[in-house]
Design a protein around this motif. Structure first.
Motif, mmCIF file in Angstrom:
data_model
loop_
_atom_site.group_PDB
_atom_site.id
_atom_site.type_symbol
_atom_site.label_atom_id
_atom_site.label_comp_id
_atom_site.label_asym_id
_atom_site.label_seq_id
_atom_site.Cartn_x
_atom_site.Cartn_y
_atom_site.Cartn_z
ATOM 1 N N TYR A 1 0.831 -1.212 0.000
ATOM 2 C CA TYR A 1 0.000 0.000 0.000
ATOM 3 C C TYR A 1 0.858 1.252 0.000
ATOM 4 C CZ TYR A 1 -4.719 -1.801 0.209
ATOM 5 O OH TYR A 1 -5.910 -2.370 -0.115
ATOM 6 N N HIS A 2 2.028 1.164 0.629
ATOM 7 C CA HIS A 2 2.914 2.326 0.570
ATOM 8 C C HIS A 2 3.425 2.567 -0.836
ATOM 9 C CE1 HIS A 2 3.312 4.206 4.391
ATOM 10 N NE2 HIS A 2 3.176 3.033 4.962
ATOM 11 N N SER A 3 3.506 1.500 -1.642
ATOM 12 C CA SER A 3 3.883 1.709 -3.035
ATOM 13 C C SER A 3 2.820 2.532 -3.742
ATOM 14 C CB SER A 3 4.056 0.369 -3.753
ATOM 15 O OG SER A 3 5.164 -0.302 -3.264
ATOM 16 N N VAL A 4 1.562 2.239 -3.449
ATOM 17 C CA VAL A 4 0.489 3.045 -4.032
ATOM 18 C C VAL A 4 0.672 4.505 -3.642
ATOM 19 C CG1 VAL A 4 -1.995 3.410 -4.049
ATOM 20 C CG2 VAL A 4 -1.097 1.099 -4.005
ATOM 21 N N GLU A 5 0.969 4.729 -2.359
ATOM 22 C CA GLU A 5 1.153 6.096 -1.872
ATOM 23 C C GLU A 5 2.309 6.788 -2.607
ATOM 24 O OE1 GLU A 5 3.253 6.223 1.718
ATOM 25 O OE2 GLU A 5 3.721 8.307 1.278
ATOM 26 N N ASN A 6 3.429 6.077 -2.732
ATOM 27 C CA ASN A 6 4.590 6.716 -3.345
ATOM 28 C C ASN A 6 4.415 6.947 -4.834
ATOM 29 O OD1 ASN A 6 7.004 7.189 -1.488
ATOM 30 N ND2 ASN A 6 6.081 5.302 -0.742
ATOM 31 N N ILE A 7 3.693 6.025 -5.489
ATOM 32 C CA ILE A 7 3.359 6.276 -6.893
ATOM 33 C C ILE A 7 2.533 7.554 -6.969
ATOM 34 C CG2 ILE A 7 1.869 5.449 -8.745
ATOM 35 C CD1 ILE A 7 4.519 4.121 -8.838
ATOM 36 N N GLY A 8 1.673 7.760 -5.992
ATOM 37 C CA GLY A 8 0.897 8.990 -5.952
ATOM 38 C C GLY A 8 1.788 10.216 -5.838
ATOM 39 N N ILE A 9 2.815 10.126 -4.985
ATOM 40 C CA ILE A 9 3.722 11.272 -4.837
ATOM 41 C C ILE A 9 4.458 11.545 -6.150
ATOM 42 C CG2 ILE A 9 5.764 12.104 -3.621
ATOM 43 C CD1 ILE A 9 4.793 10.541 -1.190
ATOM 44 N N ILE A 10 4.889 10.460 -6.814
ATOM 45 C CA ILE A 10 5.555 10.622 -8.109
ATOM 46 C C ILE A 10 4.599 11.291 -9.094
ATOM 47 C CG2 ILE A 10 6.523 9.365 -10.053
ATOM 48 C CD1 ILE A 10 7.431 7.235 -7.997
ATOM 49 N N GLN A 11 3.334 10.827 -9.073
ATOM 50 C CA GLN A 11 2.345 11.401 -9.982
ATOM 51 C C GLN A 11 2.083 12.871 -9.673
ATOM 52 O OE1 GLN A 11 0.133 9.672 -12.363
ATOM 53 N NE2 GLN A 11 1.729 8.143 -12.345
ATOM 54 N N LEU A 12 2.204 13.249 -8.405
ATOM 55 C CA LEU A 12 2.046 14.672 -8.071
ATOM 56 C C LEU A 12 3.072 15.490 -8.830
ATOM 57 C CD1 LEU A 12 1.410 14.885 -4.216
ATOM 58 C CD2 LEU A 12 -0.119 15.599 -6.032
ATOM 59 N N GLY A 13 4.328 15.006 -8.827
ATOM 60 C CA GLY A 13 5.364 15.718 -9.574
ATOM 61 C C GLY A 13 5.054 15.760 -11.055
ATOM 62 N N MET A 14 4.654 14.591 -11.592
ATOM 63 C CA MET A 14 4.402 14.541 -13.038
ATOM 64 C C MET A 14 3.225 15.430 -13.413
ATOM 65 S SD MET A 14 4.905 10.472 -13.409
ATOM 66 C CE MET A 14 4.541 10.353 -15.123
ATOM 67 N N GLY A 15 2.142 15.374 -12.599
ATOM 68 C CA GLY A 15 0.993 16.214 -12.896
ATOM 69 C C GLY A 15 1.352 17.688 -12.850
#
Lengths: 672, 208
Positions: free
Chosen positions: A302-316
């Motif tokens: 689940y933390h991977s989901v969270e960190n993918i979200g953080i990466i996506q924040l940068g990309m977005g």
């Protein structure tokens, strides 16, 4: 040695690993050393290839004899080389770890597992370097199939085959969307080579963007497409979980980066907004769900989901800045995202390895049954702590740097968005990222305390021993990387500047190099302020030393050893703080999202003044599973039942259908 | 040609009324003979010699071999008759009339002022009535009869719209029909042997 030879040597190492471990199936020790040793060598060669590209410029060569709807070329630009480096680093560490960890699997199909592992690593390396649509999809599917088989490796457990099945279904849907995204690009470019791919005009371009977002998002595990991830990652053997969670989901980030940066061109602002919404959902919900887990590998997933979200924040953020015509800030946001890709790969695989070391010696993944392991496994504990601090985004480790950069990018977001709604929601994003970091820290306080601190909570811990050197070495290596990247981020920032520069022209590169492009920079000479993690660490160390010296000089030596006082009862494990208890305040605070359903069973004793047994379970509701997946599966079953009613088994009825259709077509054809 | 079309319609109409298997096969024999005659007439009008060969084949296969095999089978199936059809004779006849009206109406709209209007309309009606027989009859023999009626209808449609198909294709079609009927006769026989009945509704139980 040129790039072509490095690449072939890398591929050959993995091919040998596959062939060798299959040939030595009967002798697991040989297969183990051969496959994982060669995989480590191949990963190091991939690292060397990345280093070669960063020193000698982008490389490209046609695959000899590789024609598949046009010539297949291997192209390693800086972006590909960066991902090569990520996979190489984690792959090398995981392979060394696997040598020791796979001893668990002697006599349990180790030969095929090791071969699949090597093929899995190779397919990922090919995915990020191959520069041709069909070859990319072939490599992508190879990666999917090998990882599916690895997830299903311990197929004796029903939960594992179920997890593998869910993974297979979800990733198939994802691949369908990826293929659609590519096929939308091919007609307008008239070629299958990545270099020629161009976006079609009009709404087809938006469709290609959405297909790429859904397709790669499924693999990356963004919410609501994440359902396979917390199932599949715990099911796989731990070194495979480390690679899947650390690296494989990053290949999806690579695919997104190719689409957003290269193929599709600068898009409208809503693309960025869509990515940001998904990112916020993934990061906040991901960490909230992680907090509620007791299975350590599931929690990490689940933390991977969270960190993918953080990466996506940068990309977005990068997409929004690009559409607003701010290439410098877009470069910053993308650099932050890519930095977090590397960081997450490092600390997540480190954490999985630590969890695997605990799992190997205690044979349980339930943290409620652990405790006190720091006395048995001090090194594992130290390395796990390093990973935990890094993933919580605390200085001076690497997670802090990339999250800090992401914050910097998001601070500038309100300026790039028009209208009050946009500005406000951008500000909300910043606070959501802060919330995510805080919750992650809380979660890892829980994990570390439950596994390593206090007294053992069950007999599982009694026989625990420190992990072997071959497992500790890669963990130590990754922990050291966490520290180095946290203290000295500037060299890597330089590499990232060069990685994103080709997509945003030369001007942003210059501003990035000048170092005054964000509010508080890592470089001296910034106009608005500067920060040097190295100096911070030095100050911290100096302060700590001063405190220690002061204590030595003026402190009073006093030490009392004894059990905790528990009103005269001998303290036992059942008085300890539990993970469920620790998470309770957060479960309450976010009750509206988590919708917890507590379930208390009380067994009364006939003597009312003596002990009674209470069993407390709490179930949380996974909103998206309830909202999307359960109705979808119910609908599918209902549809199947309906179809079954059509299939009565009566031939006459089938002929009747034919007749009805015939008459309908006849009538329709005459426009009656 | 018009007389032949009317005869065909009458044969199809009679098929909807009968419940005795042997009668149905005899009507089918007559129907096939009429189709053969239609083939010969069409060949005469078009001056195509190979149509006579096709007519001869029709007589041999559809009015000879197939009815012979079916009649032999019917003799083996003593006391089998269409007892309980899905739609009874009166309803079936009404449906046949509806099919004729529908086909004439369709031809009027789809192909106004076509020369062989009656033939085409009859062909469509035969196909529809044949399908209707397959759907509503429970006896295997009656379903075979329905299928041959559909076949006859299609054949007539081919005749009236193309001035005769090439002989090689006709041969192929006849061979197909022959093989199909052979298989179905064998299956029906096995059905009788295994279940003591040729009522096909018991086949529903095959479904899991």
């Amino acid at each position: 040695m040129d790039f072509f030879h490095l690449y072939t040597a890398m591929a050959a190492a993995f091919a040998l690993a596959v062939a060798g471990s299959l040939a030595a199936k009967a002798r697991p020790a040989v297969a183990n050393w051969l496959a994982h040793g060669l995989s480590a060598a191949g990963s190091l060669l991939a690292l060397a290839g990345a280093a070669f590209v960063f020193s000698a410029g982008p490389q490209e060569f046609a695959l000899p004899g590789g024609t598949l709807f046009g010539t297949v070329t291997v192209r390693a630009d800086y972006l590909a080389a960066f991902f090569l480096a990520v996979i190489g680093t984690v792959g090398a560490a995981a392979s060394v770890y696997a040598v020791a960890y796979s001893r668990e699997y002697y006599g349990r199909r180790l030969g095929s597992m090791a071969a699949l592992y090597a093929a899995f690593l190779l397919s990922m390396l090919v995915v990020v370097t191959v520069s041709h649509v069909v070859a990319f999809i072939v490599a992508w599917e190879l990666m999917t199939v090998t990882s599916f088989l690895l997830v299903a490796h311990e197929r004796e457990k029903a939960a594992n085959s179920r997890a593998a099945y869910v993974y297979f279904v979800m990733t198939h849907i994802g691949t369908a969307f990826i293929m659609a995204a590519f096929l939308l690009l091919v007609p307008s470019s008239g070629s299958m080579a990545f270099a020629d791919l161009k976006a079609p005009a009009g709404w087809l371009r938006d469709a290609a963007f959405l297909c790429a977002l859904i397709g790669f998002g499924t693999k990356a595990g963004i919410i609501p497409l994440h359902v396979w991830l917390p199932e599949a990652h715990p099911a796989a053997p731990t070194h495979v979980s480390a690679v899947m969670s650390g690296v494989m989901i990053k290949t999806a980030i690579y695919g997104m980066a190719r689409f957003y940066l290269e193929f599709l061109g600068t898009g409208p602002a809503w693309w960025g907004a869509a990515v940001l919404i998904v990112a916020a959902l993934s990061s906040v919900l991901g960490v909230l769900y992680a907090l509620m887990q007791h299975d350590v590998k599931r929690l990490l997933a689940y933390h991977s989901v969270e960190n993918i979200g953080i990466i996506q924040l940068g990309m977005g953020g990068g997409l929004v800045f690009a559409s607003a015509g701010l290439p410098g800030l877009a470069g910053l946001a993308w650099a932050a995202a890519l930095f977090h890709v590397l960081n997450h790969a490092i600390f997540k695989s480190l954490l999985f390895m630590g969890a695997g070391a605990v799992l190997q010696t205690t044979h349980t993944r339930d943290i409620e049954h652990l405790g006190g392991l720091i006395r048995f496994m001090p090194y594992t504990a130290a390395f796990f702590l390093a990973g935990a601090v890094a993933i919580s985004g605390l200085p001076p480790l690497n997670g802090f740097v990339s999250e800090w950069l992401t914050f910097q990018a998001l601070f500038a977001l309100p300026a790039a968005l028009a209208g009050l709604t946009g500005k406000l929601s951008a500000a909300v994003l910043v606070s959501l990222l802060g919330l995510t970091g805080a919750l992650a820290a809380a979660c890892f306080v829980k994990v570390f305390a439950m596994i390593f601190l206090a007294k053992p909570r069950s007999a599982h811990v009694a026989a625990a021993r420190e992990a072997s050197g071959l497992m500790l070495a890669p963990m130590g290596f990754l922990a050291a990387l966490c520290l180095i990247l946290g203290v000295l981020p500037v060299p890597l920032l330089g590499l990232l500047t060069r990685t994103v520069a080709p997509f945003f022209g030369e001007a942003p590169a210059a501003t990035l190099a000048a170092g005054d492009w964000y509010a508080v920079g890592f470089k001296a000479g910034a106009t608005t302020g500067t920060m040097s993690p190295a100096a911070l660490v030095a100050l911290l160390l100096a302060g700590a030393l001063a405190a220690a010296a002061g204590y030595r000089l003026y402190g009073r030596a006093g030490r009392t050893a004894g059990e905790t006082w528990t009103c005269g009862i001998v303290p036992n494990a059942r008085m300890e703080y539990t993970a469920t208890g620790f998470a309770e305040p957060i479960r309450r605070a976010f009750g509206a999202i988590l919708l917890p359903k507590p379930d208390v069973v009380v067994e009364r004793d006939p003597h009312r003044y003596f002990g009674r047994r209470m069993v407390f379970h709490v179930k949380i509701t996974y909103v998206f599973t309830e909202l999307i997946y359960r109705p979808a599966s119910r609908g599918t079953v209902a549809l199947a039942h309906f179809m079954k009613r059509l299939q009565t088994g009566s031939v006459q009825l089938y002929v009747g259908y034919i007749m009805a259709v015939t008459i309908a077509v006849l009538v329709w054809s005459t426009r009656w | 040609m018009e007389i032949l079309a009317v005869l065909l319609l009458i044969s199809a109409f009679l098929l909807t009324r009968t419940t005795r298997l042997a009668t149905a096969v005899h009507i089918l024999l007559a129907q096939s003979a009429v189709v053969a005659a239609a083939c010969a007439v069409a060949g005469w009008q078009a001056g195509e010699m190979h149509m006579f060969a096709a007519a001869l084949l029709t007589v041999v296969v559809k009015a000879g071999l197939i009815p012979y095999a079916l009649l032999r089978l019917v003799r083996l199936l003593k006391r089998e008759r269409e007892v309980n059809p899905v739609v009874g004779p009166n309803g079936s006849s009404l449906a046949a009339v509806a099919a004729m009206v529908l086909s004439y109406g369709l031809i009027e709209r789809a192909l106004p002022a076509v020369v062989s209007r009656d033939a085409v309309a009859t062909a469509v009606a035969l196909v529809l009535i044949g399908l209707f027989l397959i759907i509503t009859r429970r006896q295997a023999i009656m379903q075979i009869v329905g299928l041959i009626t559909v076949e006859n209808g299609l054949y007539l449609l081919g005749l009236s719209t193309t001035r005769g198909l090439p002989l090689i294709i006709e041969l192929g079609i006849f061979f197909d029909v022959l093989v199909m009927v052979t298989v179905m006769v064998i299956l029906t026989f096995r059905l009788k042997r295994s279940f003591q009945t040729t009522d096909t509704s018991i086949l529903k139980r095959l479904k899991g």
